[in-house]
Design an enzyme around this catalytic site. Structure first.
Site, PDB file in Angstrom:
ATOM      1  N   ARG A 107       0.880  -1.184   0.000  1.00 48.27           N
ATOM      2  CA  ARG A 107       0.000   0.000   0.000  1.00 48.27           C
ATOM      3  C   ARG A 107       0.906   1.218   0.000  1.00 48.27           C
ATOM      4  O   ARG A 107       1.742   1.381   0.896  1.00 48.27           O
ATOM      5  CB  ARG A 107      -0.912   0.019   1.222  1.00 48.27           C
ATOM      6  CG  ARG A 107      -1.623   1.356   1.406  1.00 48.27           C
ATOM      7  CD  ARG A 107      -2.712   1.317   2.438  1.00 48.27           C
ATOM      8  NE  ARG A 107      -3.853   0.562   1.948  1.00 48.27           N
ATOM      9  CZ  ARG A 107      -5.075   0.612   2.480  1.00 48.27           C
ATOM     10  NH1 ARG A 107      -5.317   1.395   3.514  1.00 48.27           N
ATOM     11  NH2 ARG A 107      -6.060  -0.113   1.990  1.00 48.27           N
ATOM     12  N   HIS A 134      -7.540   0.892  -6.400  1.00 52.22           N
ATOM     13  CA  HIS A 134      -7.720  -0.031  -5.261  1.00 52.22           C
ATOM     14  C   HIS A 134      -8.364  -1.321  -5.788  1.00 52.22           C
ATOM     15  O   HIS A 134      -9.523  -1.607  -5.511  1.00 52.22           O
ATOM     16  CB  HIS A 134      -8.581   0.642  -4.201  1.00 52.22           C
ATOM     17  CG  HIS A 134      -8.479   0.012  -2.842  1.00 52.22           C
ATOM     18  ND1 HIS A 134      -7.666  -1.074  -2.562  1.00 52.22           N
ATOM     19  CD2 HIS A 134      -9.097   0.327  -1.664  1.00 52.22           C
ATOM     20  CE1 HIS A 134      -7.796  -1.404  -1.289  1.00 52.22           C
ATOM     21  NE2 HIS A 134      -8.655  -0.570  -0.726  1.00 52.22           N
ATOM     22  N   GLN A 137     -10.159  -4.077  -3.464  1.00 58.19           N
ATOM     23  CA  GLN A 137     -11.463  -3.656  -2.959  1.00 58.19           C
ATOM     24  C   GLN A 137     -12.562  -3.954  -3.977  1.00 58.19           C
ATOM     25  O   GLN A 137     -13.625  -4.494  -3.641  1.00 58.19           O
ATOM     26  CB  GLN A 137     -11.441  -2.156  -2.646  1.00 58.19           C
ATOM     27  CG  GLN A 137     -12.766  -1.613  -2.147  1.00 58.19           C
ATOM     28  CD  GLN A 137     -13.151  -2.205  -0.807  1.00 58.19           C
ATOM     29  OE1 GLN A 137     -12.375  -2.145   0.133  1.00 58.19           O
ATOM     30  NE2 GLN A 137     -14.348  -2.786  -0.712  1.00 58.19           N
ATOM     31  N   ASP A 225     -17.843   6.847  -1.422  1.00 57.28           N
ATOM     32  CA  ASP A 225     -16.563   6.777  -0.709  1.00 57.28           C
ATOM     33  C   ASP A 225     -16.415   8.073   0.081  1.00 57.28           C
ATOM     34  O   ASP A 225     -17.190   9.025  -0.120  1.00 57.28           O
ATOM     35  CB  ASP A 225     -15.425   6.629  -1.747  1.00 57.28           C
ATOM     36  CG  ASP A 225     -14.133   6.096  -1.143  1.00 57.28           C
ATOM     37  OD1 ASP A 225     -14.034   5.992   0.096  1.00 57.28           O
ATOM     38  OD2 ASP A 225     -13.210   5.790  -1.924  1.00 57.28           O
ATOM     39  N   CYS A 266     -16.518   1.181   0.629  1.00 53.48           N
ATOM     40  CA  CYS A 266     -15.309   0.387   0.905  1.00 53.48           C
ATOM     41  C   CYS A 266     -14.889   0.469   2.363  1.00 53.48           C
ATOM     42  O   CYS A 266     -14.162  -0.399   2.843  1.00 53.48           O
ATOM     43  CB  CYS A 266     -14.173   0.824  -0.011  1.00 53.48           C
ATOM     44  SG  CYS A 266     -13.658   2.539   0.236  1.00 53.48           S
ATOM     45  N   ARG A 294     -13.104  -9.089   1.313  1.00 56.01           N
ATOM     46  CA  ARG A 294     -11.695  -8.743   1.088  1.00 56.01           C
ATOM     47  C   ARG A 294     -10.824  -9.949   1.432  1.00 56.01           C
ATOM     48  O   ARG A 294      -9.880 -10.282   0.711  1.00 56.01           O
ATOM     49  CB  ARG A 294     -11.290  -7.545   1.974  1.00 56.01           C
ATOM     50  CG  ARG A 294     -11.973  -6.225   1.647  1.00 56.01           C
ATOM     51  CD  ARG A 294     -11.535  -5.688   0.302  1.00 56.01           C
ATOM     52  NE  ARG A 294     -10.091  -5.508   0.245  1.00 56.01           N
ATOM     53  CZ  ARG A 294      -9.410  -4.464   0.718  1.00 56.01           C
ATOM     54  NH1 ARG A 294     -10.066  -3.456   1.284  1.00 56.01           N
ATOM     55  NH2 ARG A 294      -8.103  -4.382   0.605  1.00 56.01           N
TER      56      ARG A 294
HETATM   57  N1   CP Z   1     -11.236  -0.357   2.345  1.00 54.27           N
HETATM   58  C1   CP Z   1      -9.963  -0.377   2.795  1.00 54.27           C
HETATM   59  O1   CP Z   1      -9.000  -0.584   2.023  1.00 54.27           O
HETATM   60  O2   CP Z   1      -9.844  -0.230   4.138  1.00 54.27           O
HETATM   61  P1   CP Z   1      -8.483   0.033   4.924  1.00 54.27           P
HETATM   62  O3   CP Z   1      -7.974   1.388   4.519  1.00 54.27           O
HETATM   63  O4   CP Z   1      -8.852  -0.043   6.384  1.00 54.27           O
HETATM   64  O5   CP Z   1      -7.495  -1.048   4.531  1.00 54.27           O
END
Ligand code: CP
Length: 308
Positions: A107, A134, A137, A225, A266, A294
């Site tokens: 990430r 992403h 997700q 979002d 998400c 996930r």
């Molecule tokens: N939706 C998501 O990626 O959550 P986090 O940022 O908690 O990993």
């Protein structure tokens, strides 16, 4: 090298296989006694690096738990633990990490970082979120819709609000899973043309509608979002909020969609900003299934990357 970097880079048949494998592992986990599951350890002997340059709850925990369920081991690293971003090049970090681990989940901020990591790593790299995309997700979101309503093909997905990194991955998914995507939000916060142009060139039906009543007509799935993402400047928050306020997802907005429309987010959500609590906790919301999926879909992505 089977990296999982962006949905549009992965063959549609492979994406389908990943979702089928995720559903199968989820069913097995629900139906089989734990002893039987423990014998199926396809990642036994594998070490997975989980690198988080930004905060995470779902991605970090679901990858860590997923690796363990598959019999592998993890090393979890933050920006402060590593030389990455502190002078050592991404390419050098990629070469070194590849000598220690079998798979890298990253990430990070800039999309270029994940692509450079993948270019120089000799092990697969999975995108755990960048400022622009992403994909894990959205794979979980496709799986979640299918569990509740069947195929997404030809369904109408309405993205409401800020055209975030998740929206960009939805655009990529629209071309791969053949659903229609309507962006409903301020022109200033539209998703990048690059993602729109890709989806349209690949045959997806992408439309833009600033009027929320018109956008929601016939919607099968409503997605939103946060208004302030992790990479957004706090200085611009009041200006963004003013632009986005007409696009809050409320019960009244959900009533404009089809009666059986689903709601997704998400997470993490800012209740009372982009969505009201009654929608989050209402009967059309599948946000907890999204979060759970996930875990299942990422297990399938890791197995696909490692051919296990
Ligand atoms: N939706 C998501 O990626 O959550 P986090 O940022 O908690 O990993």
């Amino acid at each position: 090298m089977p990296h999982f970097l962006e949905i549009f880079r992965t063959d549609a048949n492979d994406l389908r296989r990943i979702i089928a494998a995720a559903k199968s592992m989820k069913s097995a986990r629900l139906g089989l006694p734990k002893a039987a599951l423990d014998q199926k350890r396809p990642l036994a002997g594998h070490m997975i690096a989980l690198i988080f340059e930004k905060p995470s709850t779902r991605t970090r925990v679901s990858f860590d738990v997923g690796v363990r369920q598959l019999g592998g081991e993890t090393i979890v690293l933050s920006r402060n633990d590593m030389q990455l971003g502190h002078g050592e090049t991404i390419a050098d970090s990629a070469r070194v990490l590849s000598r220690y681990v079998d798979l890298i989940v990253l990430r990070t901020f800039e999309e270029a970082v994940i692509h450079e990591m993948a270019e120089y790593a000799t092990v697969p790299v999975i995108n755990g979120l960048t400022n622009r995309t992403h994909p894990c997700q959205v794979m979980a979101d496709v799986m979640t819709f299918e569990e509740h309503r069947g195929s997404l093909a030809d369904k109408k997905v309405v993205w409401v609000g800020d055209g975030t990194n998740v929206c960009a991955s939805f655009l990529q998914a629209s071309a791969k899973f053949d659903f229609k995507l309507t962006y409903c939000g301020p022109t200033e916060l539209r998703p990048d043309d690059e993602f729109v142009n890709f989806a349209v060139a690949a045959g997806a039906a992408v439309t833009f509608e600033r009027d929320i009543e018109r956008a929601m007509d016939g919607a099968d799935l409503v997605v939103t979002d946060t208004w302030i993402s992790m990479h957004d400047s706090k200085d611009t928050s009041s200006e963004r909020e003013a632009l986005l306020r007409p696009y809050q997802v409320t019960e009244a907005v959900m009533r404009l969609a089809k009666a059986d429309a689903l709601f997704m987010h998400c997470l993490p959500a800012h209740r009372g900003e982009e969505v009201t609590s009654d929608v989050m906790d209402g009967s059309q919301s599948v946000i907890w299934d999204e979060a759970e999926n996930r875990l299942h879909v990422q297990k399938a992505i890791m197995r696909w990357c490692l051919n296990q």
